[in-house]
Scaffold this motif. Structure first.
Motif, PDB file in Angstrom:
ATOM      1  N   THR A 257     -12.146 -40.680 -29.814  1.00 22.08           N
ATOM      2  CA  THR A 257     -13.585 -40.896 -29.706  1.00 22.08           C
ATOM      3  C   THR A 257     -14.222 -40.405 -30.990  1.00 22.08           C
ATOM      4  O   THR A 257     -13.833 -39.367 -31.538  1.00 22.08           O
TER       5      THR A 257
ATOM      6  N   ALA B 297     -13.203 -45.022 -28.704  1.00 22.12           N
ATOM      7  CA  ALA B 297     -14.586 -45.091 -28.232  1.00 22.12           C
ATOM      8  C   ALA B 297     -15.500 -44.676 -29.379  1.00 22.12           C
ATOM      9  O   ALA B 297     -15.286 -43.623 -29.991  1.00 22.12           O
TER      10      ALA B 297
ATOM     11  N   ILE C   9     -16.236 -49.828 -27.437  1.00 26.52           N
ATOM     12  CA  ILE C   9     -14.857 -49.444 -27.132  1.00 26.52           C
ATOM     13  C   ILE C   9     -13.953 -50.499 -27.758  1.00 26.52           C
ATOM     14  O   ILE C   9     -14.117 -51.700 -27.506  1.00 26.52           O
TER      15      ILE C   9
ATOM     16  N   THR D 124     -17.272 -44.533 -21.981  1.00 28.15           N
ATOM     17  CA  THR D 124     -17.736 -43.720 -23.096  1.00 28.15           C
ATOM     18  C   THR D 124     -19.231 -43.484 -22.941  1.00 28.15           C
ATOM     19  O   THR D 124     -19.964 -44.350 -22.449  1.00 28.15           O
TER      20      THR D 124
ATOM     21  N   GLY E  64     -16.448 -39.226 -25.196  1.00 24.70           N
ATOM     22  CA  GLY E  64     -17.602 -39.556 -26.018  1.00 24.70           C
ATOM     23  C   GLY E  64     -18.319 -38.324 -26.513  1.00 24.70           C
ATOM     24  O   GLY E  64     -17.786 -37.206 -26.477  1.00 24.70           O
TER      25      GLY E  64
END
Length: 418
Positions: free
Chosen positions: A30, A132, A168, A216, A267
């Protein structure tokens, strides 16, 4: 008896090998890219930040103007309460890139260079199966920074809501998705449009014939740690009451979507989950002391976002928080570990922001990753150092274009067995 035992052992080994063969290791990442735009959008943004603004005495705002004592947008005073005619929901402020707290004007060439550096960093360092992204303007902006222009990736994103959007991306070799859903409840649509926050984004991937759900988020900022007064989730102020309202839709998604399929939640939480886990016990998760595994009564405030959302009820919804490590050097590793239990000011975190350390301005405490209990972490989650690429340098005599930071966040990466 002996033959029977040997046959049973062979069957057991075969079954174990079969299960192992069915398993797949997935690398997750992420990354908040910090007001990232597509090249076409950046071109327009750069032009608008370079246009002259003059103070309109009638409105009290700096507005685009060719008359009066005008100065370019790069020279204005920005911030949450900026007196500028500018829709920050639709385009970034002009002070995104700074050096020594001074705005660095951006050029198209510099923005293109930044995109190339992000792409190379993803290829060389992130190289995740599933990534993400937060603070991206949409699919085009993401594809432009994925290796090979994203040819090897599928991308789920959107172009509605405000400019700080989500995406994503996953490698095509994993398979297809059965959905790509903007999770609107997380945007708090009951609020006035100017007060609404970012929605979530989810996909369901079909990997080796098995579903994997991914969500996310980029939650409300400025309510970071329960170890400081301004970060108490049940406190007053501007930010925490908004984040408090995002708890219910986040828990609702997890409870509904984790049924029958493993889930990944990752996230920019803008929340130090480790501080919650290490300072708020189960009996203190809610202000009224009720069990977080029970339905949250109307009007009851929570003190711990993670404690309420990840309460293990129903059983399928139980998640493991992948607490990140910072292995870049001994100093970073120590600060990273201590900061999970202690409050560190921005000044105290400065060693992590150095070019010989993590390098990003927001190194730890904001980005989080949770995975279903059925997904086994192969190794600890790690913060990836962006080093010198985390700093912005202005143009000079020898370099007509500035060098732009690739982000103010460092990526978070982990590998799980699916």
């Amino acid at each position: 008896m002996k033959l029977h035992f040997i046959l049973a052992l062979l069957v057991s080994v075969a079954m174990t090998n079969s299960k192992s063969a069915d398993a797949r290791d997935l690398t997750l990442a992420t990354w908040n890219l910090g007001w990232h735009l597509s090249q076409a959008e950046a071109k327009t943004w750069i032009k608008e930040c370079g246009q002259p603004f003059a103070l309109n005495q009638a409105t009290g705002l700096f507005e685009p103007s060719m008359t009066g004592q005008a100065k370019p947008g790069w020279e204005l005073r920005w911030g949450r309460n900026a007196k500028i005619k500018w829709d920050i929901a639709q385009k970034p402020p002009c002070d995104v890139f700074q050096s020594n707290f001074k705005i660095v004007p951006v050029t198209e060439s510099a923005y293109q260079k930044r995109a190339q550096q992000i792409s190379e960093f993803i290829r060389s360092n992130v190289d995740a199966d599933i990534i993400a992204f937060q603070e991206v303007s949409g699919e085009t902006a993401v594809r432009e920074v994925l290796p090979n222009s994203g040819a090897d990736y599928e991308v789920c994103s959107f172009d509605a809501f405000k400019v700080q959007r989500l995406a994503i991306a996953w490698k095509r070799s994993l398979g297809s998705s059965t959905d790509c859903v903007v999770e609107k409840p997380l945007s708090l649509p009951h609020l006035d449009p100017t007060d609404q926050v970012r929605p979530g984004l989810s996909v369901t991937l079909q990997i080796d014939g098995k579903p994997l759900r991914i969500l996310t988020v980029h939650l409300k900022s400025s309510c970071v740690s329960p170890l400081e007064d301004r970060g108490k989730l049940d406190g007053s102020g501007d930010a925490c009451p908004i984040l408090q309202q995002q708890v219910r839709p986040l828990e609702a998604w997890l409870e509904a979507r984790s049924a029958g399929a493993p889930a990944v939640l990752m996230g920019d939480f803008n929340r130090n989950v480790s501080h919650e886990e290490n300072s708020i016990g189960p009996s203190k998760v809610r202000a009224n002391g009720s069990d977080p595994a029970s339905p949250l009564p109307a009007g009851v405030l929570v003190r711990s976002l993670s404690g309420e959302v990840n309460d293990g009820a129903p059983e399928d919804s139980a998640l493991t928080h992948l607490d990140p490590q910072c292995p870049v050097n001994a100093v970073a590793k120590e600060i990273c570990e201590r900061s999970k239990r202690e409050f560190f000011s921005q000044e105290a975190l400065k060693p992590l922001t150095r070019a010989d350390s993590l390098g990003c301005r927001n190194p730890i405490g904001l980005d989080q990753m949770f995975v279903s209990k059925s997904l086994t972490a192969i190794a600890p989650a790690t913060k990836l150092a962006i080093g010198r690429f985390g700093g912005t340098r202005p143009a000079n005599q020898d370099h007509p274009d500035p060098l732009l930071a690739i982000s103010d966040h460092c990526p978070l990466k982990a590998t799980v067995r699916f």
